[in-house]
Design an enzyme around this catalytic site. Structure first.
Site, short mmCIF file in Angstrom:
data_model
loop_
_atom_site.label_atom_id
_atom_site.label_comp_id
_atom_site.label_asym_id
_atom_site.label_seq_id
_atom_site.Cartn_x
_atom_site.Cartn_y
_atom_site.Cartn_z
N ARG A 154 13.04 5.09 1.18
CA ARG A 154 13.26 3.90 1.97
C ARG A 154 13.25 2.65 1.08
O ARG A 154 14.07 1.76 1.24
CB ARG A 154 12.20 3.78 3.06
CG ARG A 154 12.52 2.70 4.07
CD ARG A 154 11.53 2.68 5.19
NE ARG A 154 10.17 2.70 4.68
CZ ARG A 154 9.10 2.65 5.47
NH1 ARG A 154 9.25 2.59 6.76
NH2 ARG A 154 7.90 2.65 4.95
N GLY A 163 0.80 -1.23 0.00
CA GLY A 163 0.00 0.00 0.00
C GLY A 163 0.83 1.26 0.00
O GLY A 163 0.60 2.15 0.81
N ASP A 215 9.51 6.68 -0.99
CA ASP A 215 10.32 6.02 -2.02
C ASP A 215 11.77 5.85 -1.61
O ASP A 215 12.41 4.89 -1.99
CB ASP A 215 10.28 6.82 -3.33
CG ASP A 215 9.10 6.39 -4.19
OD1 ASP A 215 8.62 5.27 -3.99
OD2 ASP A 215 8.69 7.17 -5.05
#
Ligand SMILES: [Zn+2]
Ligand SMILES: [Zn+2]
Length: 244
Positions: free
Chosen positions: A150, A115, A148
């Site tokens: 991570r 998600g 993003d």
């Protein structure tokens, strides 16, 4: 050195980490993984910081290899496993595995970022909001923004853990290359990720392209993109990239 040797090598691995979250992963187990798409091996990684589990799906010899075709896929339980038509994650995943299996070597990283990184429950909450008529902007706020950095930090460390010299990234998103490069990965090329048309994706992908990047399904409900890549369907002539 073989893939199996990485488990011993990483037993006590703990480095300063990659990216702003200082994420560090280590290889914990390796096994064969025959699939309906071809023969692979599966490499299981553990995140030393928060215990999250990630996997690399490996085809051919990738250790110390250059220009390894590589796909980053973000977990989507509803799409990947259940076959939900609210997104195209399963098409993206299956196409990548099929293509990688035909190549001399290849890698798919299955990143546990359900998600858009906010988890399954929040994703279902956002679906519920869309069912009640919220538009994509409102649902986006409910979802939160995808972290993003991570994602790419974890993938960058996994690539390093597999001793990959350089990758050819399977993506339609040049930004993904820039961000991976930022974390020290050598990306030598981009392989366009083009999905073959089928009865399920043709209509909504055409609709999506026609509606300025907003994805509207059969019932007129707006959708959010779960993978970072704009979708390109083979032969449709409707490249959706750059429309956002
Ligand atoms: Zn590390
Ligand atoms: Zn999805």
């Amino acid at each position: 050195m073989t893939l199996d040797d990485l488990v011993d090598r990483d037993r006590d691995h703990d480095c300063v980490g990659v990216g702003p979250q200082r994420v560090c992963v280590r290889v914990v187990s390796v096994a064969d993984l025959p699939t309906r798409f071809g023969r692979f091996r599966i490499v299981a990684f553990e995140n030393n910081r928060d215990g999250k589990e990630h996997v690399a799906i490996v085809h051919g010899d990738v250790l110390d290899a250059e220009d390894v075709p590589t796909r980053l896929h973000s977990e989507c339980l509803t799409g990947d496993a259940i076959g939900s038509l609210r997104c195209d994650c399963r098409d993206q995943l299956e196409t990548a595995l099929r293509r990688l299996a035909t190549m001399e070597r290849g890698l798919l990283f299955y990143l546990r970022q359900e998600g858009r990184g906010i988890g399954l429950i929040n994703k279902v909450r956002a679906y519920a909001l869309q069912d009640r008529g919220l538009d994509t902007v409102e649902a986006n706020l409910a979802l939160g923004f995808r972290d993003d950095e991570r994602d790419y930090a974890i993938a960058a460390h996994m690539i390093e853990s597999l001793d990959i010299v350089s990758v050819r990234l399977m993506t339609n998103n040049p930004k993904k290359i820039a961000q991976l490069t930022q974390f020290g990965v050598r990306v030598t090329d981009r392989i366009p990720h083009v999905i073959p048309p089928n009865e399920h994706n043709r209509f909504y992908l055409e609709t999506k392209a026609a509606r300025s990047g907003h994805w509207i399904d059969f019932h007129g409900k707006p959708h959010l993109e779960e993978q970072a890549d704009p979708v390109v369907v083979e032969g449709s002539g409707l490249e959706t990239s750059g429309t956002h």
